[in-house]
Design a protein around this motif. Sequence first.
Motif, PDB file in Angstrom:
ATOM      1  N   ASP A 102       0.847  -1.200   0.000  1.00  0.00           N
ATOM      2  CA  ASP A 102       0.000   0.000   0.000  1.00  0.00           C
ATOM      3  C   ASP A 102       0.879   1.245   0.000  1.00  0.00           C
ATOM      4  O   ASP A 102       0.676   2.186  -0.778  1.00  0.00           O
ATOM      5  N   VAL A 146      -7.335   0.561  -7.264  1.00  0.00           N
ATOM      6  CA  VAL A 146      -6.370  -0.136  -6.414  1.00  0.00           C
ATOM      7  C   VAL A 146      -7.115  -0.797  -5.256  1.00  0.00           C
ATOM      8  O   VAL A 146      -7.863  -0.136  -4.536  1.00  0.00           O
ATOM      9  N   THR A 188      -3.656  10.587  -5.160  1.00  0.00           N
ATOM     10  CA  THR A 188      -3.705   9.260  -5.781  1.00  0.00           C
ATOM     11  C   THR A 188      -3.857   9.347  -7.296  1.00  0.00           C
ATOM     12  O   THR A 188      -4.091   8.330  -7.944  1.00  0.00           O
ATOM     13  N   PHE A 193      -8.635   3.973  -3.994  1.00  0.00           N
ATOM     14  CA  PHE A 193      -8.029   2.938  -3.168  1.00  0.00           C
ATOM     15  C   PHE A 193      -9.143   2.315  -2.334  1.00  0.00           C
ATOM     16  O   PHE A 193      -9.750   2.979  -1.495  1.00  0.00           O
ATOM     17  N   HIS A 260      -9.887   7.279  -0.785  1.00  0.00           N
ATOM     18  CA  HIS A 260      -9.736   6.048  -0.008  1.00  0.00           C
ATOM     19  C   HIS A 260     -11.114   5.666   0.532  1.00  0.00           C
ATOM     20  O   HIS A 260     -11.796   6.477   1.161  1.00  0.00           O
TER      21      HIS A 260
END
Length: 295
Positions: A102, A146, A188, A193, A260
């Motif tokens: 990560d 991701v 990102t 994510f 996220h």
Amino acid sequence: MRRFLSRRFPLVVLGAAALVGAAFATNYSLWINGRTGGGVAGNYADFTYWGPASTAAGVNKKAVNWDGYNHISDQNYLIRNALDCYCTGTNWCYVAAHSAGDLMIGYTLSLYGGSTRYKKNATPGPDGSCANSDGSTQTGWNIKWVNVAAGAGGGSELANAGDWALSEPLVSDLKTGTARALYDHNNTRAKMFYMWAGSKGTLYSFVLPGQDDEAVAYHSAGGISGSGGASYCNPSDWFCNDLTLGTAPAEGGKAKWSNHSVVFRDDAEAYNHYTNGNWQGTVGLVRQDMVNNAK
């Protein structure tokens, strides 16, 4: 003398060219390991870190191996090589990462995701690098999203406390303050994510705050922002703020890093940190998600 061509001819040629281009467009699933490594760097077929290579783990799966020992900055070229090989030109990637993986993919996207990359031919040499396909370039990489199992992007108190070998350069990167300052976790490059957080932690519960999976706490696995870790738990724990699902701030108001999203919180305390050489722990949940959605 002017040569006569039917108006249809250019359209037919362009249509054929488009079909040829589409035929060579390929999706790949890249798996980025965490601490301890295990696979041979540059060998994208070596899944030693994860489990049997015969196990389904997303379309055209590739193991992006790094040593899991040295600094993120020193090993990062291996991740860039893989992304250049499989995620440029007409090719697209799904990325899965575990633990310090990560930290590795976050570092890569934040520091290099806006850089100019040569489009590659997806045919790696022994060192894991690929040749240029046509000499053209693009900005960053073609990444769909991701998936992160037991993410260590926020570091681990085990590194702070010296529970891991202090001689490992990576351990210094995994200290909570260092990991959180290593790069801009909010940057990102607009890639989502998706976070899987386990909580079957018992051995180091006195060191790791809130719920943990024996290696990382919810503040890290859940992508909680800030300069240091704090205690976050499952809703059944009345003495600790909840780790919320999705992109919403945690209970108490602390935001997650941009892009996220927590898709799994281990309310049953059933999943620990470890793959056990057989795609186990939260990695097993991510593997199934890759099978279902990385196509």
